[in-house]
Write a protein that holds these residues in place. Structure first.
Motif, PDB file in Angstrom:
ATOM      1  N   ASP A 460     -10.177 -12.243  12.630  1.00  0.00           N
ATOM      2  CA  ASP A 460      -9.712 -13.249  13.394  1.00  0.00           C
ATOM      3  C   ASP A 460      -9.046 -12.782  14.495  1.00  0.00           C
ATOM      4  O   ASP A 460      -8.411 -13.400  15.467  1.00  0.00           O
ATOM      5  N   GLY A 461      -9.079 -11.397  14.567  1.00  0.00           N
ATOM      6  CA  GLY A 461      -8.507 -10.658  15.770  1.00  0.00           C
ATOM      7  C   GLY A 461      -6.791 -10.339  15.381  1.00  0.00           C
ATOM      8  O   GLY A 461      -6.138  -9.767  16.143  1.00  0.00           O
ATOM      9  N   ARG A 462      -6.366 -11.045  14.195  1.00  0.00           N
ATOM     10  CA  ARG A 462      -4.920 -10.637  13.821  1.00  0.00           C
ATOM     11  C   ARG A 462      -4.885  -9.510  13.192  1.00  0.00           C
ATOM     12  O   ARG A 462      -5.894  -8.939  12.599  1.00  0.00           O
ATOM     13  N   ALA A 463      -3.810  -8.770  12.915  1.00  0.00           N
ATOM     14  CA  ALA A 463      -3.504  -7.715  12.159  1.00  0.00           C
ATOM     15  C   ALA A 463      -3.885  -8.076  10.743  1.00  0.00           C
ATOM     16  O   ALA A 463      -3.508  -9.077  10.300  1.00  0.00           O
ATOM     17  N   GLY A 464      -4.534  -7.035   9.962  1.00  0.00           N
ATOM     18  CA  GLY A 464      -4.910  -7.326   8.708  1.00  0.00           C
ATOM     19  C   GLY A 464      -4.621  -6.135   7.642  1.00  0.00           C
ATOM     20  O   GLY A 464      -5.431  -6.136   6.716  1.00  0.00           O
ATOM     21  N   ALA A 465      -3.446  -5.419   8.008  1.00  0.00           N
ATOM     22  CA  ALA A 465      -3.316  -4.369   6.969  1.00  0.00           C
ATOM     23  C   ALA A 465      -2.692  -4.979   5.676  1.00  0.00           C
ATOM     24  O   ALA A 465      -3.297  -4.386   4.546  1.00  0.00           O
ATOM     25  N   ILE A 466      -1.847  -5.883   5.802  1.00  0.00           N
ATOM     26  CA  ILE A 466      -1.418  -6.706   4.415  1.00  0.00           C
ATOM     27  C   ILE A 466      -2.697  -7.176   3.447  1.00  0.00           C
ATOM     28  O   ILE A 466      -2.618  -6.888   2.220  1.00  0.00           O
ATOM     29  N   ALA A 467      -3.368  -7.987   4.418  1.00  0.00           N
ATOM     30  CA  ALA A 467      -4.480  -8.725   3.373  1.00  0.00           C
ATOM     31  C   ALA A 467      -5.268  -7.447   3.075  1.00  0.00           C
ATOM     32  O   ALA A 467      -5.969  -7.920   1.989  1.00  0.00           O
ATOM     33  N   HIS A 468      -5.531  -6.245   3.656  1.00  0.00           N
ATOM     34  CA  HIS A 468      -6.335  -5.344   3.151  1.00  0.00           C
ATOM     35  C   HIS A 468      -5.811  -5.086   1.653  1.00  0.00           C
ATOM     36  O   HIS A 468      -6.826  -4.759   0.639  1.00  0.00           O
ATOM     37  N   THR A 469      -4.393  -4.562   1.726  1.00  0.00           N
ATOM     38  CA  THR A 469      -3.956  -4.123   0.417  1.00  0.00           C
ATOM     39  C   THR A 469      -3.762  -5.291  -0.534  1.00  0.00           C
ATOM     40  O   THR A 469      -4.590  -4.954  -1.720  1.00  0.00           O
ATOM     41  N   GLN A 470      -3.791  -6.391  -0.123  1.00  0.00           N
ATOM     42  CA  GLN A 470      -3.885  -7.408  -1.165  1.00  0.00           C
ATOM     43  C   GLN A 470      -5.399  -7.723  -1.923  1.00  0.00           C
ATOM     44  O   GLN A 470      -5.621  -7.843  -2.835  1.00  0.00           O
ATOM     45  N   GLY A 471      -6.214  -7.599  -0.747  1.00  0.00           N
ATOM     46  CA  GLY A 471      -7.733  -7.485  -1.041  1.00  0.00           C
ATOM     47  C   GLY A 471      -8.040  -6.360  -1.871  1.00  0.00           C
ATOM     48  O   GLY A 471      -8.878  -6.660  -3.162  1.00  0.00           O
TER      49      GLY A 471
END
Ligand code: GLA
Length: 703
Positions: A460-471
């Motif tokens: 979605d164009g937003r930063a996704g580092a935290i979502a990656h770790t949670q994933g």
């Protein structure tokens, strides 16, 4: 039992006490330190801490809350930074509910005007304080969260030293010691994984604190992504430790009703030095349910194929290595990188997790059958978060990677990071690994992760580092639930992902890619402050280290590796008979002492320069192993005696030299003897003259 706004809440461990005061509706730690007697009146602590007005300062001074808030006029780093498109940025949540049962406490605070609810959960688990902060958006618009710290603990002015842990690939967990200065000591990690350079843990100590003496506070953030750890010291004499996940701009936006919980802070304190701090952390980890599965069987001795063959796989060679490994005592054979489709070097293949039939024409089954027929388990290397552009997966789904439009990707081992924030990516990776684990008899996964998240932009164009770790956490949790008997190792170019967050779903850390036994002693020493031996992957490497080029004896390599979760990683076909015999004897010794090494209390010794010394002592003091390594030539002909520690002072111990098998030096102690704990700890042991790069291991048994 629930009490509405008590003035104080107290939690105790056997040796620690936490007292939180609630004056003015702000929960603030009044005392965190060694145990206070039960009859200590909290009001007397408040009186001891009370301050008169200081010149040119607010009065009364702003309390140092569990979350320091901008709305308090807090002069330092806030524990919460959030806003609604620039408005509502200075929250002032005050207490609405307090719960405590003596073991755990919860503080709920609300700022109705700014639409913010803050909940602090604190629990004393054994001797470790386990604490987290939860923020809920109770407003009616989106709340952008720039930071949310785990509960903040104060530091007394009489603890000036910051002991940090830093490093790089193949040289992790190096300790530094600095004196606090006014303002912030801040370490930020923006690599997207726990990192080699900014370990999320630190120790605050008195200037005189050593391994065995003095006050020490330990802090660790259980989080495997970007983080910030800060030690702030104020000109009013106060200080604090603040640890938090580090969101990228706009990364956390809470819709009305949504919540965000900080990573967990783990804190311990002891006035008996840093060993005692480590005991608190180790015992806590060992007691937690996630660790219990490691107790169902002794930690198997690993054989890992990496440094023997790298990408040059041939089934016959690997079977031969398996035969050699079993002969010297391996209990698990781990097939490292290079087994899957197109993976003939590090430029291709990541993402295509099917067996390369051009190498393994009959799949992995013949190798696994061979390994199991030798009595070993089979383990497999994977790097699930990654994809090479030269792979079928990338060709089919080029949009699945973390990416920032207009910003070129960095070259980093020819690979890109899959966006684990995306449900379809997680589902695909889970299905692929699930299929491998369902097809083959696999007892162990080495989950590797070999590049930073340098361009962590989501779909979605937003930063996704935290979502990656949670994933990543989510996929690991699903795998564990689906395959509860498969153990998982956390590797990130060695020790780049070692923290209590990843260790809630993994069973071992690959501590470092360096198998140089001398460097390893320092790496393992640093690591040991927060993690016990059974979690520390530690391998016997080749005679000439592939990373440092240093030649070290088999006896030393064995002596260093045996104090962790032992393994080996070398071409066993190249060993001469003497080295094979030494390796087999060392593995046998490790197996005899494994219960002690993986269950006892680690005792790091403050040894003279040039000597690395530590031991493991059974919790009842009945048995111990001590390892003493000559790192360099001593300044004097004989180094100063080594005083052991952690023993039962009054007990008589039978001392036996158990390693090396043959000692070149003449040493009266080599034939053993009987000594009291007090003599061993106060007079110390005179080492013989040993060549640098030699180690001796002593076994002590209480008579
Ligand atoms: C990383 C790991 C190593 C090995 C290689 C394989 O560097 O840390 O142990 O698995 O990847 O490519």
């Amino acid at each position: 039992m629930t009490a509405l706004l008590p003035s104080y809440v107290r939690l105790d461990g056997n040796a620690v006490t936490l007292v939180v005061a609630t004056a003015g509706g702000i929960p603030a730690v009044l005392y965190w330190g060694p145990r206070l007697s039960d009859d200590t009146d909290p009001a007397s602590l408040a009186l001891l801490a009370a301050r008169a007005e200081a010149p040119a300062s607010p009065f009364p001074e702003v309390p140092l809350g569990l979350t320091p808030q901008a709305g308090q006029g807090w002069p330092g780093r806030p524990g919460l930074a959030a806003h609604r498109d620039g408005l509502g940025w200075a929250s002032l949540a005050t207490l609405t509910h307090v719960f405590s049962d003596g073991q755990r406490a919860q503080f709920e605070a609300v700022d109705a005007l700014n639409g913010i609810k803050l909940v602090h959960d604190l629990a004393m688990e054994g001797e470790v304080l386990v604490a987290r902060t939860t923020l809920t958006n109770i407003g009616d618009s989106v709340l952008t969260v720039e930071s949310l710290a785990a509960p903040v603990l104060p530091l007394p002015g009489f603890a000036p030293d910051i002991i940090g842990f830093e490093g790089r690939w193949a040289n992790e967990f190096q300790m530094t010691r600095q004196v606090r200065h006014m303002g912030n000591w801040v370490r930020e990690n923006r690599r997207g994984r726990t990192s080699h350079d900014v370990f999320p843990g630190l120790i605050i100590a008195e200037a005189a604190t050593t391994e065995h003496h003095g006050l020490a506070f330990g802090f660790h953030l259980g989080w495997s992504g970007n983080h910030r750890i800060a030690v702030e010291s104020f000109n009013d004499g106060r200080g604090l430790v603040m640890m938090e996940a580090l969101p990228l701009p706009g990364e956390i936006r809470l819709a009305p009703g949504e919540s965000l919980t900080s990573p967990v802070l783990y804190a311990a304190v002891s006035n008996l030095g840093m060993n005692s701090l480590s005991h608190a952390f180790h015992r806590w980890l060992r007691a937690r349910p996630e660790h219990q599965r490691l107790r169902t069987k002794p930690r198997p001795v690993n054989y890992n194929s990496w440094e023997a063959v790298y990408f040059n796989h041939a089934p016959a060679v690997l079977m031969d290595l398996g035969t050699h490994a079993a002969a010297v005592g391996a209990e698990r054979f781990v097939l490292d990188d290079g087994w899957f489709k197109g993976r003939r070097n590090d430029r291709a293949g990541l993402g295509d997790w099917s067996v390369d039939t051009s190498v393994y024409s009959q799949g992995l089954a013949p190798l696994i059958t061979h390994v199991e027929s030798l009595g070993m388990e089979f383990g497999l290397w994977l790097e699930p978060e990654m994809v090479n552009p030269d792979s079928d997966l990338f060709r089919a789904h080029p949009d699945w990677v973390l990416d920032i439009p207009g910003a070129p990707q960095l070259g980093f081992r020819h690979q890109l990071v899959l966006d684990f924030g995306r449900a379809e990516v997680r589902a695909h990776i889970f299905d692929v690994i699930d299929a491998i684990l369902s097809t083959y008899s696999i007892a162990y996964l080495k989950w590797d992760m070999n590049r930073d998240l340098s361009h962590p932009g989501g779909a979605d164009g937003r930063a996704g580092a935290i979502a990656h770790t949670q994933g990543v956490y989510e996929v690991l949790d699903r795998l564990r639930a689906a395959h509860p008997h498969v153990e998982i190792e956390s590797c990130a170019s060695g020790g780049g992902r070692a923290d209590y967050g990843i260790l809630a779903r993994t069973d071992r850390v690959w501590t470092s890619d360096s198998n140089d036994a001398i460097d390893r002693l320092a790496i393992q020493r640093g690591f040991s402050h927060f993690f016990p031996a059974e979690l520390m992957g530690s391998h016997v490497g080749p005679g000439t280290c592939h990373i440092t080029g240093r030649k070290l004896s088999m006896a030393l390599r064995v002596a260093t590796a045996m104090f962790g979760h032992m393994g080996m990683e070398l071409d066993l076909r190249e060993l001469d008979a003497a080295d094979s015999e030494t390796l087999a004897a060392g593995i046998a010794l490790h197996k005899r002492q494994r219960a002690l090494i993986h269950g006892g209390d680690l005792v790091r010794l403050d040894a003279p320069d040039g000597i690395n010394a530590f031991g493991v002592v059974a919790s009842d003091g009945a048995e111990a192993l001590f390892s003493l390594t000559m790192m360099t030539e001593p300044r004097t002909s004989f180094a100063a005696p080594i005083r052991l520690a952690g023993l039962d002072t009054a007990a008589l111990y039978a001392l036996e030299l158990v390693w090396p098998q043959r000692l070149g030096a003449s040493w009266p102690m080599a034939t053993g003897g009987r000594f009291t704990g007090a003599a061993l700890m106060q007079a110390g042991i005179q080492l013989p003259r040993l060549w640098p790069g030699s180690a001796v291991i002593l076994h002590l048994k209480r008579r």
